[in-house]
Structure formats: structure tokens, C-alpha cells
Write an enzyme that holds these catalytic residues in place. Structure first.
Site, PDB file in Angstrom:
ATOM      1  N   ASP A 178      -2.942   2.628   3.712  1.00 49.17           N
ATOM      2  CA  ASP A 178      -3.482   3.785   2.988  1.00 49.17           C
ATOM      3  C   ASP A 178      -3.686   5.009   3.881  1.00 49.17           C
ATOM      4  OD1 ASP A 178      -3.557   2.189   0.716  1.00 49.17           O
ATOM      5  OD2 ASP A 178      -5.596   1.516   1.131  1.00 49.17           O
ATOM      6  N   LYS A 198       0.820   7.524   3.764  1.00 50.16           N
ATOM      7  CA  LYS A 198       2.261   7.396   3.998  1.00 50.16           C
ATOM      8  C   LYS A 198       3.060   8.028   2.853  1.00 50.16           C
ATOM      9  CE  LYS A 198       1.775   2.919   4.230  1.00 50.16           C
ATOM     10  NZ  LYS A 198       0.305   2.834   4.169  1.00 50.16           N
ATOM     11  N   GLY A 237       0.363   0.869  -2.585  1.00 50.94           N
ATOM     12  CA  GLY A 237       0.073   1.937  -3.547  1.00 50.94           C
ATOM     13  C   GLY A 237       0.201   3.249  -2.798  1.00 50.94           C
ATOM     14  N   HIS A 238       1.296   3.960  -3.022  1.00 52.64           N
ATOM     15  CA  HIS A 238       1.567   5.189  -2.272  1.00 52.64           C
ATOM     16  C   HIS A 238       1.417   6.390  -3.210  1.00 52.64           C
ATOM     17  CE1 HIS A 238       4.144   2.717   0.799  1.00 52.64           C
ATOM     18  NE2 HIS A 238       2.873   2.356   0.749  1.00 52.64           N
ATOM     19  N   GLN A 284       1.778  -0.834   3.815  1.00 50.05           N
ATOM     20  CA  GLN A 284       0.612  -1.378   4.541  1.00 50.05           C
ATOM     21  C   GLN A 284       0.493  -0.671   5.906  1.00 50.05           C
ATOM     22  OE1 GLN A 284       2.822  -4.149   3.041  1.00 50.05           O
ATOM     23  NE2 GLN A 284       1.667  -3.459   1.282  1.00 50.05           N
TER      24      GLN A 284
HETATM   25  P1  GDP Z   1      -0.543   5.229   1.456  1.00 49.77           P
HETATM   26  O1  GDP Z   1      -0.712   3.865   0.909  1.00 49.77           O
HETATM   27  O2  GDP Z   1      -0.471   5.254   2.943  1.00 49.77           O
HETATM   28  O3  GDP Z   1       0.592   5.982   0.833  1.00 49.77           O
HETATM   29  O4  GDP Z   1      -1.884   6.017   1.096  1.00 49.77           O
HETATM   30  P2  GDP Z   1      -2.626   6.031  -0.347  1.00 49.77           P
HETATM   31  O5  GDP Z   1      -1.841   6.854  -1.265  1.00 49.77           O
HETATM   32  O6  GDP Z   1      -2.969   4.653  -0.762  1.00 49.77           O
HETATM   33  O7  GDP Z   1      -3.997   6.712   0.066  1.00 49.77           O
HETATM   34  C1  GDP Z   1      -4.038   7.938   0.679  1.00 49.77           C
HETATM   35  C2  GDP Z   1      -4.887   8.885  -0.171  1.00 49.77           C
HETATM   36  O8  GDP Z   1      -5.116  10.061   0.557  1.00 49.77           O
HETATM   37  C3  GDP Z   1      -4.188   9.330  -1.447  1.00 49.77           C
HETATM   38  O9  GDP Z   1      -5.155   9.519  -2.431  1.00 49.77           O
HETATM   39  C4  GDP Z   1      -3.550  10.656  -1.068  1.00 49.77           C
HETATM   40  O10 GDP Z   1      -3.353  11.530  -2.161  1.00 49.77           O
HETATM   41  C5  GDP Z   1      -4.598  11.192  -0.142  1.00 49.77           C
HETATM   42  N1  GDP Z   1      -4.151  12.104   0.905  1.00 49.77           N
HETATM   43  C6  GDP Z   1      -3.093  12.007   1.738  1.00 49.77           C
HETATM   44  N2  GDP Z   1      -3.147  12.971   2.678  1.00 49.77           N
HETATM   45  C7  GDP Z   1      -4.272  13.683   2.420  1.00 49.77           C
HETATM   46  C8  GDP Z   1      -4.925  14.767   3.065  1.00 49.77           C
HETATM   47  O11 GDP Z   1      -4.476  15.277   4.079  1.00 49.77           O
HETATM   48  N3  GDP Z   1      -6.096  15.201   2.513  1.00 49.77           N
HETATM   49  C9  GDP Z   1      -6.627  14.659   1.392  1.00 49.77           C
HETATM   50  N4  GDP Z   1      -7.740  15.181   0.904  1.00 49.77           N
HETATM   51  N5  GDP Z   1      -6.064  13.616   0.780  1.00 49.77           N
HETATM   52  C10 GDP Z   1      -4.903  13.121   1.294  1.00 49.77           C
HETATM   53  P1  IMO Z   2      -0.325   0.550   1.319  1.00 54.61           P
HETATM   54  O1  IMO Z   2       1.181   0.435   1.445  1.00 54.61           O
HETATM   55  C1  IMO Z   2      -4.187  -1.177   2.234  1.00 54.61           C
HETATM   56  C2  IMO Z   2      -4.491  -5.519   2.213  1.00 54.61           C
HETATM   57  C3  IMO Z   2      -5.343  -6.178   1.152  1.00 54.61           C
HETATM   58  C4  IMO Z   2      -5.835  -7.375   1.921  1.00 54.61           C
HETATM   59  C5  IMO Z   2      -4.630  -7.770   2.767  1.00 54.61           C
HETATM   60  C6  IMO Z   2      -3.769  -8.867   2.155  1.00 54.61           C
HETATM   61  O2  IMO Z   2      -0.772   1.243   0.091  1.00 54.61           O
HETATM   62  O3  IMO Z   2      -0.908   1.089   2.571  1.00 54.61           O
HETATM   63  P2  IMO Z   2      -2.033  -8.926   0.146  1.00 54.61           P
HETATM   64  O4  IMO Z   2      -2.224  -8.624  -1.313  1.00 54.61           O
HETATM   65  O5  IMO Z   2      -0.991  -8.113   0.812  1.00 54.61           O
HETATM   66  O6  IMO Z   2      -1.860 -10.400   0.409  1.00 54.61           O
HETATM   67  O7  IMO Z   2      -3.467  -8.545   0.811  1.00 54.61           O
HETATM   68  O8  IMO Z   2      -3.856  -6.595   2.898  1.00 54.61           O
HETATM   69  N1  IMO Z   2      -3.422  -4.628   1.715  1.00 54.61           N
HETATM   70  C7  IMO Z   2      -3.476  -3.296   1.805  1.00 54.61           C
HETATM   71  N2  IMO Z   2      -4.459  -2.488   2.253  1.00 54.61           N
HETATM   72  N3  IMO Z   2      -3.014  -0.653   1.822  1.00 54.61           N
HETATM   73  C8  IMO Z   2      -2.015  -1.451   1.398  1.00 54.61           C
HETATM   74  O9  IMO Z   2      -0.792  -0.968   1.124  1.00 54.61           O
HETATM   75  C9  IMO Z   2      -2.228  -2.837   1.343  1.00 54.61           C
HETATM   76  N4  IMO Z   2      -1.488  -3.899   0.954  1.00 54.61           N
HETATM   77  C10 IMO Z   2      -2.216  -4.987   1.202  1.00 54.61           C
HETATM   78  O10 IMO Z   2      -6.373  -5.342   0.722  1.00 54.61           O
HETATM   79  O11 IMO Z   2      -6.847  -6.989   2.791  1.00 54.61           O
HETATM   80 MG    MG Z   3      -1.961   2.820  -0.377  1.00 57.36          MG
END
Ligand code: GDP
Ligand code: IMO
Ligand code: MG
Length: 422
Positions: free
Chosen positions: A13, A16, A40-41, A223
């Protein structure tokens, strides 16, 4: 851009999805190489929010080919749902999305086993996303899995599934869980198989041809480094190689064809699920949650939050060979007076400047902090490095130096335009 691997440098998270979407402008192809719909991106296009789970985040830009590589575990029902969800938002994946014949499939028994094992573990649970990821990769490693190529061949699929349902129903019964109906699983999966058939191809050959044409390929990690099955905080990890090497094995593109590794990290640290997080701080968590931030994109769970951990990111630099850094969510720290950064760990009188392999030692690590003055100004409208507050620049430079990589991108908000290139 050449061939670029993008990885998460922390616990997932890191933002990415946003950085992939920005970098896709210069890419021809975006490839997912590991993980499944546990990812979840999030990508914002204007006010519209998209959360991608299996489809590469490059899909939101026109004329880019997106590939789900051999290393991904695919829940076909979820993939069909995602393609249909995008269609409703006027994004057509047909012709732009390719699915590897050799990607492994996730079945309902994987999800059920994931859940049952977590229940059995009780307070020692991993806190998985319950998407069946561990059991699906388990089947793959045990050589008892089923792949996309099986899904699109009706007779072969029925034969293999019959055996798998029988085997897994015995296991589910032992857990006290409800057995699955072969017919129900078969019919829904075959329907998804027919839907997905036009997307299915030999992605290794496709990517090899793209490399010969010198196309620009972006490898979208899911991840993060510390969730890697080999290099993460085992057993509190996911079941794939989330580090840079996973991009090669999960796509069939050879290591010497890779040019750059970009590590994405937040200006602080977050984690969802259980396991060590040395810099965890309720103060940071309360502040970010009160801003409505740091709730999981896949499960909606509140993320655990802490100060930036440079011991961890330095380790990530080493394991991934990170050349360039993208630091996101810098705006999350805009209001703080003082910002702490972990520069080492202590267990009693033992000092660590690396991440200990022993999970029990890691769990006992107490961070040693350096303090930086905050900038106390909103950065969300800044578009140039020089216009960032001086304290903010000093903080970001320190993060890059401590991590031993070059600072290349700074993100000050979720939108495409809230991105500063150095
Ligand atoms: P990922 O799994 O690495 O793609 O990250 P996620 O989407 O799960 O979580 C990142 C969160 O941060 C999302 O809600 C994005 O919209 C948000 N985000 C990414 N970059 C920024 C930033 O520079 N500032 C803010 N406020 N939110 C950001
Ligand atoms: P993105 O790509 C954050 C975590 C789960 C748990 C562990 C194992 O959005 O960054 P799993 O369901 O893979 O067997 O869970 O890994 N986890 C993540 N945490 N971002 C993710 O993906 C994750 N995918 C799995 O919360 O701790
Ligand atoms: Mg994510």
C-alpha cells in the site's frame, strides 16, 4: 523508460497504483507478475477513483497493453468482475489485456481454507485478506494446482476439478467447514473460462517479442518487500516473491533485460494484518485516520501506521536493488511539528542496523529515532521540487540518503498531477 520494475519498499500500500499510472504514460506494456486479488491499487483520474486488484494499473491509459503474467494467481470470477466493473466506467479491457496461460487459478476451496486456517491459528493469525492466496500458491508449489490453460479446456477442466473438489472437501470436512458442490464451482468457473478465453495467450512469447522490439515494459509489483515469502517478516507475509526477482520469474523476462528498479515508499510506514512493525505509533495512526486516510483498499481494514523506518527501506534497497525512489503521501505529514525517522533498532544492549531474520528478535526491536523539524505547510499544490518547503526537502533527502537510493519522484496527493519529478 526501458524495462522498469516497480516494487513496494515497505509492507504494501505504498501508493504503487498511483505511481504506475503516472509512469504508464511512457510505457508500452504494464505487467503484473505476482500476487492475486489480495492487492488493491488505487488510481484517481480526476475525481474518479479506481481500485485495481488483478488488472495492471496501466489499464486506465489508452493504447497500453496490460499483461497478467504467469506468476499471478487468478480468481477468474473476480477477474471477470473487475473487467466488467471497468466496462461500466467506460474502460474497455478487450484487446488491451492479456492473461497468461500458465497463471494458477484460485478456487473457492482456497478461500475457505485460507479462512479456516486463520480461525485455527487464533491469536497467531496472519491477518490475511482471505482471498485464498496462500492455499493457491501452496497448490502451485505442491504441483497440485490448476492453471488458466486448464480452465479454457472443458473436458480437462472437469476431470481435474472433480479430483480437486473431492480432495478439498475431505480437508474442509476435517475443519468442520461446509463441503463444496462440484457442479456449482464447475459451472461458474466454466462460464468465466469462456468469458476470459479471448484474453488468454502465451504471455512469455508476447513479452519476449516486445523486448526484441525494445518496447518499454513496466513491471507492477504487488504487496511490498516485507510481505515477500523469502525476504519478509515470515510467517506474517504473503505467499509470493514481492521483491524485484519476482518480476523475472513471474513474467519470463530474463534478469539482464531489466534496466531500472523503482522502489515506492510512503513518507511514513503502514501495514495491514498482523506481524512486527517496530515504528508503529498510535499518534500517527490517529492523525491519519482522522484525515480519513489509511483504510485498506481491498478489505477496508484500518491500516496500522508508524514513523518512517529507514532500516527497513535500506534492507529493501539491498534486496531489490532499488535505483530510484518514489516517496508518496508526503502531504500526510504536512501538519506535524516534529517528524521522527527510525535509524536503527535496539534489543536490550544489542544494536541492529539491519532487519534481524529472527522474527522473535524483530518483534522485540525498539526503534532508535532521529528527529526532523516539520514544515507545517500544505504541500498538495506544489508541483516543483524547489517549491517544496526547505524542511520538507531536507526530510526527503534524508530518507533517500538513509535508504541508499536516488530520489526520483515525490507524491503530494493521490492525483496524477500531484507528482513532482526530480
Ligand atoms: P498500493 O497498493 O501500493 O497501490 O497503494 P493503495 O492504493 O492500496 O494505497 C495507497 C493510498 O494512498 C491510496 O488511497 C492512494 O490514492 C493514496 N495516495 C497515493 N499517493 C498519495 C499521496 O501522495 N498523497 C495522498 N494524500 N494520497 C496518496
Ligand atoms: P498491495 O498490492 C498490504 C497482507 C495481508 C496480510 C498478509 C497475507 O495493495 O500493496 P494474503 O491475503 O496475501 O495471504 O495476506 O499480507 N497483504 C497486503 N498488505 N497491501 C497488499 O497489497 C497486501 N496483500 C496482502 O494484510 O497481512
Ligand atoms: Mg494496496
Amino acid at each position: 523508460m526501458a524495462n522498469t520494475i516497480l516494487v513496494g519498499a515497505q509492507w504494501g500500500d505504498e501508493g504503487k497504483g498511483k505511481i504506475i499510472d503516472v509512469l504508464t504514460e511512457d510505457a508500452d506494456i504494464v505487467v503484473r507478475t505476482q500476487g492475486g486479488n489480495n492487492a488493491g491499487h488505487t488510481v484517481f483520474i480526476g475525481e474518479k477513483k479506481f481500485v485495481l486488484h488483478l488488472i495492471p494499473s496501466g489499464i486506465l491509459r489508452k493504447k497500453k497493453t496490460c499483461v497478467i503474467g504467469n506468476g499471478v494467481v487468478v480468481d477468474p470470477i473476480s477477474l471477470v468482475g473487475e473487467i466488467e466493473g471497468l466496462r461500466k466506467l467506460n474502460i474497455n479491457a478487450n484487446g488491451n489485456l492479456l492473461l497468461s496461460e500458465t497463471a494458477h487459478l484460485v478456487f473457492p476451496y482456497h478461500r475457505e481454507l485460507d479462512e479456516q486456517r486463520e480461525i485455527l491459528k487464533g491469536k497467531n493469525k496472519i491477518g490475511t485478506t482471505k482471498r485464498g492466496i496462500g492455499p493457491a500458491y501452496g497448490d502451485k508449489a505442491a504441483r497440485t494446482g490448476m492453471r488458466v490453460i486448464d480452465l479454457i479446456q472443458p473436458d480437462r477442466f472437469a476431470d481435474k476439478l472433480k479430483f480437486k473438489i473431492k480432495e478439498n472437501n475431505e480437508i474442509l470436512k476435517a475443519f468442520g467447514a461446509r463441503p463444496l458442490s462440484f457442479k456449482k464451482v464447475h459451472d461458474t468457473y466454466r462460464e468465466a473460462g469462456d468469458y476470459l478465453k479471448p484474453f488468454v495467450t502465451n504471455t512469455v512469447v508476447f513479452l519476449h517479442q516486445a523486448c526484441r522490439r525494445s518496447d518499454n515494459i513496466l513491471f507492477e509489483g504487488a504487496q511490498g518487500t516485507f510481505l515477500d515469502i523469502d525476504h519478509g517478516t515470515y510467517p506474517f507475509v504473503t505467499s509470493s516473491n514481492t521483491t524485484a526477482g519476482g518480476a523475472c520469474t513471474g513474467s519470463g523476462v530474463a534478469p539482464h533485460l531489466m534496466d531500472t528498479v523503482v522502489g515506492v515508499m510512503k513518507a511514513y510506514t503502514t501495514r495491514v494484518g498482523e506481524g512486527p512493525l517496530p515504528t508503529e505509533s498510535p499518534e500517527i495512526a490517529d492523525m491519519l485516520h482522522a484525515m480519513g486516510r489509511e483504510f485498506g483498499s481491498t478489505t477496508g481494514r484500518a491500516r496500522r501506521c508508524g514513523w518512517f523506518d529507514s532500516v527497513a527501506t535500506r534492507h529493501a534497497q539491498m534486496v531489490n536493488g532499488i535505483d530510484e525512489l518514489a516517496v508518496t503521501n508526503v502531504d500526510g505529514l504536512d501538519s506535524l511539528d516534529v517528524i521522527r525517522v527510525c535509524i536503527g533498532y535496539r534489543v536490550g544492549s544489542t544494536r541492529y542496523d539491519y532487519v534481524p531474520n529472527d522474527i522473535e528478535a524483530f518483534q522485540k526491536c525498539v526503534p532508535v529515532y532521529a528527529e526532523f523539524p516539520g514544515w507545517k505547510t500544505s504541500t498538495t499544490k506544489v508541483r516543483e521540487w524547489k517549491k517544496l518547503p526547505a524542511n520538507c526537502r531536507a526530510y526527503l533527502k534524508a530518507l533517500a540518503e538513509l535508504t541508499s537510493a536516488k530520489l526520483a519522484i515525490v507524491s503530494v496527493g493521490p492525483a496524477r498531477e500531484q507528482t513532482i519529478f526530480l
